[in-house]
Scaffold this motif. Structure first.
Motif, PDB file in Angstrom:
ATOM      1  N   ARG A   1     -29.224  57.501   1.094  1.00 43.84           N
ATOM      2  CA  ARG A   1     -28.589  56.277   0.592  1.00 43.84           C
ATOM      3  C   ARG A   1     -28.571  55.187   1.663  1.00 43.84           C
ATOM      4  O   ARG A   1     -28.794  54.008   1.362  1.00 43.84           O
ATOM      5  N   ILE A   2     -28.306  55.568   2.909  1.00 43.86           N
ATOM      6  CA  ILE A   2     -28.222  54.542   3.961  1.00 43.86           C
ATOM      7  C   ILE A   2     -29.596  54.213   4.545  1.00 43.86           C
ATOM      8  O   ILE A   2     -29.764  53.205   5.227  1.00 43.86           O
ATOM      9  N   GLY A   3     -30.594  55.062   4.273  1.00 42.10           N
ATOM     10  CA  GLY A   3     -31.951  54.754   4.681  1.00 42.10           C
ATOM     11  C   GLY A   3     -32.113  54.534   6.171  1.00 42.10           C
ATOM     12  O   GLY A   3     -31.660  55.336   6.991  1.00 42.10           O
ATOM     13  N   ALA A   4     -32.748  53.407   6.514  1.00 43.35           N
ATOM     14  CA  ALA A   4     -33.050  53.110   7.925  1.00 43.35           C
ATOM     15  C   ALA A   4     -31.910  52.398   8.634  1.00 43.35           C
ATOM     16  O   ALA A   4     -32.072  51.981   9.789  1.00 43.35           O
ATOM     17  N   ALA A   5     -30.752  52.265   7.974  1.00 43.36           N
ATOM     18  CA  ALA A   5     -29.636  51.533   8.585  1.00 43.36           C
ATOM     19  C   ALA A   5     -29.242  52.060   9.960  1.00 43.36           C
ATOM     20  O   ALA A   5     -28.953  51.261  10.870  1.00 43.36           O
ATOM     21  N   PRO A   6     -29.210  53.400  10.201  1.00 45.87           N
ATOM     22  CA  PRO A   6     -28.838  53.874  11.542  1.00 45.87           C
ATOM     23  C   PRO A   6     -29.751  53.351  12.648  1.00 45.87           C
ATOM     24  O   PRO A   6     -29.288  53.093  13.764  1.00 45.87           O
ATOM     25  N   VAL A   7     -31.025  53.197  12.336  1.00 46.00           N
ATOM     26  CA  VAL A   7     -31.949  52.672  13.345  1.00 46.00           C
ATOM     27  C   VAL A   7     -31.582  51.237  13.702  1.00 46.00           C
ATOM     28  O   VAL A   7     -31.492  50.863  14.883  1.00 46.00           O
ATOM     29  N   TRP A   8     -31.366  50.419  12.662  1.00 41.50           N
ATOM     30  CA  TRP A   8     -31.062  49.007  12.927  1.00 41.50           C
ATOM     31  C   TRP A   8     -29.702  48.843  13.595  1.00 41.50           C
ATOM     32  O   TRP A   8     -29.520  47.939  14.423  1.00 41.50           O
ATOM     33  N   LEU A   9     -28.753  49.711  13.260  1.00 45.67           N
ATOM     34  CA  LEU A   9     -27.466  49.670  13.956  1.00 45.67           C
ATOM     35  C   LEU A   9     -27.630  50.027  15.432  1.00 45.67           C
ATOM     36  O   LEU A   9     -26.988  49.421  16.298  1.00 45.67           O
ATOM     37  N   ALA A  10     -28.514  50.998  15.709  1.00 46.23           N
ATOM     38  CA  ALA A  10     -28.761  51.375  17.099  1.00 46.23           C
ATOM     39  C   ALA A  10     -29.438  50.239  17.859  1.00 46.23           C
ATOM     40  O   ALA A  10     -29.097  49.962  19.023  1.00 46.23           O
ATOM     41  N   VAL A  11     -30.381  49.558  17.212  1.00 47.74           N
ATOM     42  CA  VAL A  11     -31.034  48.418  17.851  1.00 47.74           C
ATOM     43  C   VAL A  11     -30.012  47.320  18.130  1.00 47.74           C
ATOM     44  O   VAL A  11     -29.956  46.757  19.231  1.00 47.74           O
ATOM     45  N   ALA A  12     -29.171  47.026  17.121  1.00 49.23           N
ATOM     46  CA  ALA A  12     -28.151  45.992  17.302  1.00 49.23           C
ATOM     47  C   ALA A  12     -27.160  46.388  18.389  1.00 49.23           C
ATOM     48  O   ALA A  12     -26.754  45.555  19.219  1.00 49.23           O
TER      49      ALA A  12
END
Length: 527
Positions: free
Chosen positions: A471-482
């Motif tokens: 459901r959250i998909g690639a969101a963890p990656v973008w949160l880590a980048v941010a």
């Protein structure tokens, strides 16, 4: 400096040992802790060296299978390339953890950088190579259920965060309050997944996987392409006889591995006849891994769905051919370094459609997503098939070119993590092994041996849920980048505030000192 270098190198060895076939998964957070400690309190350029040394001692042995039959140059080229990413991470670890001589381990920063490093390494160049990620070392770990909620990215973050907390315990051992807090955090994170029960219930599907084996291991395995096809035909017909006699239950789906028919059945009447006769004998849908001689002069790595009385009904073309193995980018340039590039005689093209086979069974139509070989390591490729509606993941692979190495076991571990991440059963079938049936909790069933003909026969539960990770998909990656960018901005601001010039227009670029760190710590408390 020597002690730091040895610590970084040791952390790389520990990381290698965390993966199959050694599979000491508990070493992964310890290895992360070692690199965090080695880079804490040094300048960024020293961190680059420490990260690179850790990368070499991890990737050289961990990717040894890549040179099994092609020599040392491709093996070391790949290992060195992958180590560059850890070098960059080492430099950032050194810089973000604080100034030389007075830095503190920052566990969250450590975890964020591991995620970002793995994302970049799995993306560029040429689509990246997401092998030996921290998540893939945890298939037998109590941390595995984290993949269901936060995906493989979240699993990597958890492993790295535990490692960062362990490093903080060591670094802050003279400050009992901080050390105890870090230890408690690591313990809580390690134990929390034990309270999670991964659901596995679902409508049962009777499946069969055929590991036909090859005449010889190595790059010449397909020199006897007809023998490889015949092996899979013969073993499937044996299975059909056992079904007819009642020794085995009637399968609702049969899966052959990648390269099970390197003779193009769309162009070769004999190959097509053999496959069609086999489908008629087993009386079940059959997914075949084939090489198609199209679009000429290029070729395609394909999955083909055959149905009884209907023949070929659906085709999937591999979307991520492997650079330097299935196609050679900038061939003339790389030929200057090694003529081995010409072992790839014809480049494979990339497909552009999500694979989703609609497989008719006695229980209704079952959507199955075919995943070919290394595609299983790419988050988006697997996610797209599940999001399209797949209830079962069929991983077709050929490990003959890697001999009796760790590659096959490493790949199986990735499929196990994917099963938990997406809440799907996986039928993982190789020409030579290791093959297995995998339930949504990541457990393997009927695991085979290398280079041994085998019939996998069992039931796998079908599930239709969308896991939190999906459901959250690639969101963890973008949160880590941010988060990494934010940490960099804060670090820069702290340095700018402390190093404020005495006169307008004059910049004080003197090195930060312990007094500077005290001021930074005070700023931390205020912000």
């Amino acid at each position: 400096m020597l002690r730091r270098l040895l610590l970084a190198a040791a952390s790389g060895v520990a990381l290698w040992a965390a993966f199959p076939t050694i599979n000491w998964w508990w070493l992964a957070p310890i290895a992360v802790a070692g690199l965090a400690l080695a880079t804490c309190g040094v300048r960024a350029r020293v961190g680059l060296l420490l990260g690179f040394s850790s990368g070499l001692t991890m990737f050289v042995p961990g990717l040894a299978w890549s040179g099994t039959y092609v020599g040392q140059l491709p093996w070391f080229a790949l290992a060195i390339t992958e180590s560059v990413y850890l070098a960059a991470m080492g430099g950032l670890l050194a810089w973000l953890q604080g100034p030389p001589g007075s830095a503190r381990v920052r566990p969250v920063v450590v975890a964020l950088l591991w995620v970002v490093q793995e994302w970049v390494r799995g993306t560029v160049p040429f689509g990246g190579f997401p092998w030996l990620q921290l998540a893939w070392s945890q298939a037998d770990s109590p941390l595995l259920p984290i993949a269901r909620f936060a995906g493989s990215t979240g699993l990597t973050f958890a492993v790295a965060l535990i490692g960062g907390l362990l490093a903080a315990v060591v670094r802050d051992r003279r400050t009992p309050r901080l050390a105890v807090a870090a230890a408690a955090g690591a313990l809580a994170l390690a134990l929390a997944p034990l309270a999670v029960t991964v659901p596995v219930a679902g409508q049962p599907l009777q499946v069969m996987g055929i590991q036909g084996n090859v005449p010889t291991a190595g790059l010449d395995f397909n020199a006897q392409r007809r023998a490889v096809l015949d092996n899979h035909v013969r073993l499937t017909q044996t299975a059909a006889e056992q079904v007819a006699s009642g020794q085995l239950p009637q399968p609702q789906l049969v899966v052959w591995p990648e390269n099970s028919s390197d003779i193009d059945p769309l162009r070769n009447a004999d190959a097509a006849t053999e496959i069609l006769q086999t489908v008629a004998a087993i009386k079940a849908p059959l997914i075949v891994g084939a090489v198609l001689q199209q679009p000429s002069p290029k070729v395609s790595n394909a999955s083909l769905l055959y149905l009884p009385d209907k023949g070929l009904t659906q085709t999937y073309i591999k979307r991520h051919p492997v650079p330097f193995a299935e196609y050679v980018p900038y061939r003339s340039f790389f030929r200057f370094f090694s003529k081995q590039v010409d072992l790839v005689r014809a480049d494979f093209v990339a497909g552009d459609q999500v694979g989703l086979f609609q497989v008719p069974t006695t229980s209704g139509v079952v959507p199955v997503t075919p995943i070919i070989c290394f595609e299983v390591a790419y988050d988006g490729l697997v996610r797209s098939g599940v999001d399209a509606g797949a209830q079962l993941i069929a991983v077709q692979t050929n490990n003959a070119t890697f001999g009796y190495s760790a590659e096959s076991a490493q790949q199986l571990a990735i499929s196990r993590v994917r099963a938990v991440e997406f809440g799907r059963s996986v039928i993982h079938v190789s020409t030579v092994g290791i093959s297995a049936l995998i339930t949504p909790d990541g457990r393997t069933h009927q695991r085979t041996q290398l280079f041994t003909p085998a019939i996998l026969d069992g039931t796998l539960p079908l599930r239709t849920e969308t896991t939190p990770a999906d459901r959250i998909g690639a969101a963890p990656v973008w949160l880590a980048v941010a988060g990494t960018v934010a940490a960099g901005v804060l670090r820069w601001r702290r340095r700018a505030v402390i190093a404020r010039p005495a006169e307008p227009g004059i910049v004080d670029d003197r090195p930060e000192t312990a007094d500077t760190q005290s001021a930074i710590d005070e700023l931390d408390r205020k912000t």
